[in-house]
Enzyme design. Structure first.
Site, PDB file in Angstrom:
ATOM      1  CG  HIS A 210       4.250  -6.201  -1.256  1.00 30.53           C
ATOM      2  ND1 HIS A 210       4.458  -4.910  -1.665  1.00 30.53           N
ATOM      3  CD2 HIS A 210       3.019  -6.541  -1.725  1.00 30.53           C
ATOM      4  CE1 HIS A 210       3.412  -4.490  -2.361  1.00 30.53           C
ATOM      5  NE2 HIS A 210       2.527  -5.456  -2.415  1.00 30.53           N
TER       6      HIS A 210
ATOM      7  CB  SER B 246      -3.400   2.790   1.984  1.00 36.30           C
ATOM      8  OG  SER B 246      -3.654   2.237   0.726  1.00 36.30           O
TER       9      SER B 246
ATOM     10  CE  LYS C 215      -3.364  -1.087  -0.607  1.00 36.12           C
ATOM     11  NZ  LYS C 215      -3.686  -1.794  -1.911  1.00 36.12           N
TER      12      LYS C 215
END
Ligand code: A3P
Length: 297
Positions: free
Chosen positions: A110, A140, A49
């Site tokens: 990620h 987010s 995010k």
């Protein structure tokens, strides 16, 4: 309710080296850790995010001379392999997709530094890290958590803050993630970008990425890329707005994947008490590094 919908099950969360992941990611990590990239491959890394999709689309357009049609050739998950991708995003494993792609490939992850395949460093692959201030990332992530039916069950806002601060969310501690890559950015030639800088001056940041990639595009193409990657245009673009994922998995009626795209939305979520507590904890965790995050621009 259809059969597909009833078969959706929230994943168990399993820790790997102390970092929580959904079980369907854990299953992939062994194979992923041995992945050997080509030296020409480009890695895009972020904590979830942080503006990953935005950066990915900018990179794709830079590599295709700002050509909108090229960038619409396939959903972003097919154009750039998500290394630890769950199979509901991609109907094949990312490693199989990577075999079908010809280097130079663009790869997204990620994974925190300690779980990122060492092959990227051994082969001196170019790496872009995109970071976003903690509070907006948290907000987010909170909204994403509500709409992502393949993630853990949604939490209350208060619990979610607590889990973010204690590194209990999937993909682990934001603090360790941003610090890990920051500390090695020079020795590993990582381009460390900030979401807030991209919002403040997209053209300047697109040029930074262009220079890092050793590309040279004229100003009119850079302006076109900036226009194609505005929040509004990306929100409407089915190749990047994740509308290609069925609604029973990403329920975009709860929150859209490309949701608000602002710096400072945290002010609409944190109470003054929550903010003060968060800041106090932040100072302790981040005191030994000086990463220039901005919570407003
Ligand atoms: P918000 O939820 O705050 O709106 P990621 O791609 O890493 O999952 O990050 C998603 C976040 O980036 C979302 O933040 C999304 O709206 C924002 N984003 C995506 N494209 C953007 C753009 N072109 N401009 C600004 N923000 C963008």
């Amino acid at each position: 309710m259809s059969d597909v919908q009833t078969s959706i099950r929230r994943p168990c969360i399993v820790k790997v080296k102390g970092i929580p992941f959904p079980e369907f990611i854990v299953e992939k990590l062994d194979a992923v850790s041995g992945f050997c990239p080509d030296p020409s491959d480009l890695l895009i890394v972020s904590f979830p995010k942080s503006g990953t999709t935005w950066t990915q689309e900018i990179v794709d357009l830079l590599l295709h001379n700002g050509d909108a049609e090229s960038a619409r050739r396939a959903p972003i998950v097919k154009r750039q392999a998500f290394l630890e991708s769950p199979s509901f995003l991609l109907k094949q494993s990312s490693l199989d997709l990577l075999k079908e792609m010809t280097p130079p490939r663009v790869i997204k992850t990620h994974l925190p530094l300690q779980l990122c395949p060492v092959g990227f460093w051994e082969n001196k692959c170019k790496t872009i890290y995109v970071a976003r201030n903690a509070k907006d990332t948290l907000v987010s992530f909170y909204h994403f958590r509500g709409m992502n039916k393949m993630g853990p069950e949604a939490d209350s806002w208060e619990n979610f803050i607590h889990k973010f601060m204690s590194g209990e969310l999937v993909w682990g501690s934001w603090y360790d993630h941003v610090k890990g890559y920051w500390e090695v950015r020079e020795e590993r030639n990582i381009l460390y970008l900030f979401y807030e800088d991209m919002k403040e001056n997209p053209t300047r940041e697109i040029k930074r990425i262009m220079n890092y990639l050793n590309l040279s595009l004229p100003d009119d193409i850079i302006s076109r890329i900036a226009e194609l990657t505005t929040f509004k245009n990306m929100k409407e673009n089915p190749m990047v707005n994740y509308s290609f994922i069925p609604n029973h998995i990403f329920d975009q009626s709860i929150s859209t994947f490309i949701r608000k795209g602002e710096v400072g939305d945290w002010k609409n979520h944190f109470t003054p008490e929550q903010s003060a507590k968060f800041d106090e904890d932040y100072e302790k965790k981040m005191k030994h590094v000086n990463i220039p995050f901005r919570t407003q621009i």
